[in-house]
Motif scaffolding. Sequence first.
Motif, PDB file in Angstrom:
ATOM      1  N   UNK A 463       0.836  -1.190   0.000  1.00 56.36           N
ATOM      2  CA  UNK A 463       0.000   0.000   0.000  1.00 56.36           C
ATOM      3  C   UNK A 463       0.874   1.245   0.000  1.00 56.36           C
ATOM      4  N   UNK A 464       0.322   2.335  -0.481  1.00 56.78           N
ATOM      5  CA  UNK A 464       0.974   3.623  -0.318  1.00 56.78           C
ATOM      6  C   UNK A 464       0.614   4.162   1.054  1.00 56.78           C
ATOM      7  N   UNK A 465       1.508   4.918   1.695  1.00 59.19           N
ATOM      8  CA  UNK A 465       1.210   5.434   3.034  1.00 59.19           C
ATOM      9  C   UNK A 465      -0.120   6.176   3.070  1.00 59.19           C
ATOM     10  N   UNK A 466      -0.960   5.804   4.013  1.00 60.08           N
ATOM     11  CA  UNK A 466      -2.250   6.458   4.191  1.00 60.08           C
ATOM     12  C   UNK A 466      -3.349   5.953   3.282  1.00 60.08           C
ATOM     13  N   UNK A 467      -3.057   4.950   2.423  1.00 59.79           N
ATOM     14  CA  UNK A 467      -4.062   4.410   1.515  1.00 59.79           C
ATOM     15  C   UNK A 467      -4.325   2.941   1.822  1.00 59.79           C
ATOM     16  N   UNK A 468      -5.391   2.402   1.231  1.00 58.14           N
ATOM     17  CA  UNK A 468      -5.728   0.997   1.486  1.00 58.14           C
ATOM     18  C   UNK A 468      -5.669   0.136   0.231  1.00 58.14           C
TER      19      UNK A 468
END
Length: 555
Positions: A463-468
Amino acid sequence: MKGREISRRTFLKVIGAGAMTVSAMGLNVVGAAADDQNQGQVSAPYVFPDYETYRDPYYPDDKGVFTVNQYFALFCDEPGATIYYTLDGSDPTVSATTRVFNQKMYKAPCGAGGAEVAELIALTDTDPEWDGLAKKTDFNIRAVAMKDGMNPSEIVSFPYTIDRMDKKSFKHRLLYDVDGMRVWMVIDYDSDKIYLIEGANKALVVDTGMAAEGADLYAYVSTITDKPIELFVTHWHGDHIKCIDSFVAAQRPVYMHPIDIPLTVGNTNHPDTVREEHFTPIQDGHLFDLEGVELETILLPGHTDGSIMLLDRKHGLLYSGDAIGCNRRSVADSLTLASNDARVLVSSLELFRKRLNDMGEAGQVDLDKLVAWTGHDDYEIFNVVEHLNVITQAARNIVDYGPDAAFRVSLRNTAGSTGASIAGNRYANGGTGNFICMNGKHSTALSAEDYMTVANLAGIWVQLPGESENYIQSLSTIALAGQDIYSTVPAGTNQIEVLTIPTATAAVVSVNGIQSAGCVTVPVEDAQSRIVITVTAPDGTSTMRYSLIVSRSPS
């Protein structure tokens, strides 16, 4: 507590479904004789599911009448009482056919999972000479409870009828008629569940049951809907595929996951007429658009390698076949595992739970209202997320303790199973609690490997930071052997979050040498980066290595 009152949440209402009131874990049944305060007499025994209120949905007004074989337990609320019963209506205090019912609850040797009685009372009309014509079989459970120093209870009677239709027939009932969608449940003579889902411009049938040769399921469902009909098959087992030939003969599309197609060919009612070229193979993520009803496929290997489900996000409905088992009150077993390796199921469930939770957080599915319709349940499963948790616990118990310790005697050994991992509590919440009796084989549940050496990865997300959003290229089950795992992330990405879950609870995962407690942030410095994931088994020495290869998309 009414079965339709298990929470204050509003669910999509099922048309014509009768309320169920069944016993809670304390085994006090609504309307049972447990309220008798006479200290000199033992309280009368009662059955679970509750005789007065538990109904076959095809006989909502008839107590004790069912379309298929049933399995019951007897209980008495007087501590230390012994229950004696007969099935032929004779007096259990004097009859030569009297038996004793053991109401004690047993767990598996490991002590984990749920507790259940040793065995159930089987009301079965199985007859090897059955000619396949409709028939009724009557039973009369008569029971009495006794205890030293007290007067026996009154003798109570519970008459039952197993009303089997002939092997070439079907029945149906309407479940939903809402927002331009109609859904019917169709059953065959063994009460295998078939679903007919109708949108504005077409209809989709889910599975075909196992009616006998000569049955024409396509012709039958064509009397219910006038929309063009296509067929979706959840997996290759006989109780889901026998009537595929009627759709092939009508030249209707048949969709199935490609792994299970070869196992289906040769096992339908007319094996010479159904060939691989008659199937349209579909993968995870395929979308059926019926106009007003969209159904997406979700692969969940475990029961079979190609088990695949349908999710209707808009209406909060999951058509799961046998992939997540069943929750039947009066059969109380599930062949979720069958002859397969529990590690595959653990991995599938972890991936699906994460995927479902991400949908919920994104507002794509209302998880509080999501219900599942399975291949064998008479009623829908509420609280799907908790049901998945219970199934995961049953599968993980096999991995964490080994089948010798995690299995106990099944409530109904079928398909060559040698035991079962039980989780949850089927007596909770008015008898609507989530539970599973996961039948399996000792020899195959971990492929005869030592559970202490299990070093498999059950789930991985990039995942990218802050995403799901998961940037793993495939959401299918992680292979049991170490393998390369591929991920493509957006151009310009300079760091990712790697979430990992081991198959064995006590295993330890490290990502690029950093021990992971679930999530590790990793830099992405090149157009393609290789990340090493190591899983160390509970024995502390056995390991498995995976390579996660992360590529940036071209700018």
